[in-house]
Design a protein around this motif. Sequence first.
Motif, PDB file in Angstrom:
ATOM      1  N   PRO A 194      26.198   8.885   6.569  1.00 14.92           N
ATOM      2  CA  PRO A 194      25.551  10.142   6.978  1.00 14.92           C
ATOM      3  C   PRO A 194      24.112  10.212   6.470  1.00 14.92           C
ATOM      4  O   PRO A 194      23.841   9.947   5.302  1.00 14.92           O
ATOM      5  N   GLY A 195      23.190  10.533   7.373  1.00 11.73           N
ATOM      6  CA  GLY A 195      21.787  10.647   6.997  1.00 11.73           C
ATOM      7  C   GLY A 195      21.006   9.367   7.089  1.00 11.73           C
ATOM      8  O   GLY A 195      19.814   9.337   6.738  1.00 11.73           O
ATOM      9  N   ALA A 196      21.622   8.270   7.582  1.00 16.79           N
ATOM     10  CA  ALA A 196      20.937   6.971   7.676  1.00 16.79           C
ATOM     11  C   ALA A 196      20.042   6.948   8.910  1.00 16.79           C
ATOM     12  O   ALA A 196      20.381   6.371   9.936  1.00 16.79           O
ATOM     13  N   ARG A 197      18.894   7.567   8.797  1.00 18.03           N
ATOM     14  CA  ARG A 197      17.948   7.642   9.915  1.00 18.03           C
ATOM     15  C   ARG A 197      17.499   6.250  10.351  1.00 18.03           C
ATOM     16  O   ARG A 197      17.213   6.020  11.527  1.00 18.03           O
ATOM     17  N   ALA A 255      20.364 -11.903   5.407  1.00 18.77           N
ATOM     18  CA  ALA A 255      20.557 -10.754   6.286  1.00 18.77           C
ATOM     19  C   ALA A 255      20.215  -9.496   5.512  1.00 18.77           C
ATOM     20  O   ALA A 255      20.349  -9.442   4.283  1.00 18.77           O
ATOM     21  N   ILE A 256      19.774  -8.469   6.229  1.00 19.74           N
ATOM     22  CA  ILE A 256      19.429  -7.173   5.650  1.00 19.74           C
ATOM     23  C   ILE A 256      20.257  -6.113   6.349  1.00 19.74           C
ATOM     24  O   ILE A 256      20.429  -6.144   7.575  1.00 19.74           O
ATOM     25  N   GLY A 257      20.767  -5.153   5.594  1.00 16.40           N
ATOM     26  CA  GLY A 257      21.412  -3.974   6.148  1.00 16.40           C
ATOM     27  C   GLY A 257      20.791  -2.732   5.550  1.00 16.40           C
ATOM     28  O   GLY A 257      20.605  -2.649   4.329  1.00 16.40           O
ATOM     29  N   CYS A 258      20.452  -1.756   6.379  1.00 19.00           N
ATOM     30  CA  CYS A 258      19.692  -0.589   5.925  1.00 19.00           C
ATOM     31  C   CYS A 258      20.427   0.703   6.260  1.00 19.00           C
ATOM     32  O   CYS A 258      21.025   0.828   7.337  1.00 19.00           O
ATOM     33  N   ALA A 259      20.386   1.649   5.343  1.00 22.04           N
ATOM     34  CA  ALA A 259      20.928   2.991   5.562  1.00 22.04           C
ATOM     35  C   ALA A 259      19.916   4.041   5.122  1.00 22.04           C
ATOM     36  O   ALA A 259      20.275   5.119   4.662  1.00 22.04           O
TER      37      ALA A 259
END
Length: 414
Positions: free
Chosen positions: A204-207, A218-222
């Motif tokens: 929630p809130g991961a624009r 690898a990159i993962g973004c929130a």
Amino acid sequence: MRKNEPTGVETLPPGVIDVPATPDACRGRLVERARLEWRCGDGGDPAALAQDFLTGHGVAVADLGRPARHDPDGVCGAALYLSAAAGALLAGAAPAAATPVPALPDLVVVVYGHTDRPGPRAADPRRPAAGPRAVAGRPDAAAPRWWLGSWRESWTPAQHADAVEAVRAAIGRGDVYQVNLVGHAAAPYAGDPLAALARLGALPGARYGGTLSGLDWAIGCASPETLIEVDGGRLVTRPIKGTRPATAAGRRELLASAKERAEHVMIVDLERNDLARVARTGSVRVDELFAVRRWCDLWQAESTVSAAAADGLGLADLLRAVCPGGSVTGAPKLAALDRIAALEPVGRGASMGAFGWVGAGRIDLGLTIRTAAADAGRLHVWAGGGITWGSDPEAEVAEAAAKAAPVRALLAAG
């Protein structure tokens, strides 16, 4: 430096592009056309390299105030990732500690074109390798299921608290006003790291939820935070500073905290100055100040600062002005970066950089807070917070842990 030109790349099976801020109408029909990867040790100016590469592949970024048209049949745009270390280089700061993810480049630009062959996510040969050798001692190591081992911190809570006190001492001497301190942790894994990292976008809130991958990384973004957005010649940044638990009492406490508000306003002023370097004279304004918004189980204070782009502003000058982001450095920015280099035990890797989309007439880059990375053997996470004279060391350690907790929990999920 590595460049992948269209030959061969174009034949990869199309998958769903998960880069943050990718145009919704184009998801599912994008294919990689060209790629640039660069590391700080390669030499050169990463901002200029990014602009030249994009321009050379048909993405108009030399004059961000000029109207541009999205071509539904040609080049759509590009993913852009710039590390905190590359941002510090652009700012003229001294080198910090070595990154714990050396496989990860400091600049990645991936140009995408449209295809009429939509399809499900495709297997990508550039994903990090995973296998039993990375998890020695794990029972049933040959099983392909997801497994995540124990996290190992780059510093202990006591060392983190000591760093907070060191910043407070520097503030007392007048060296700095605020410094953002960031810690790191790593854990071994087995299975598909990209699938695990992709789950972060559902927080929630991961624009700026999304992923990007390459050879053994690898990159993962929130991230909820806008580093810089450009649309129709208008520049927007949304600094976040100030955190409390997402309860009714936590919201009241955040709104009433003089310490959090002073810390926040200091960074808003820094962001105003950064935008003023590339804006039309007199156009910088604060559209919203200290708005409380939710990310997972935390309240955070966010402001919106905007300006009109100066005539002829290109992507390179824009990146030089806003990187690294003020909310993850401190003030003054160069002095804060010096403290960061002296106090943080490992580099910031994938965190505290820029990640998002660059397209025709539109740029939308998030600040890579709440971000994780994978190499061939480990997952990496980072978290921290801004330190002022009024900071309590134990509270700062607890705040960093609270920010990392949802990311760690989702990465551990099967």
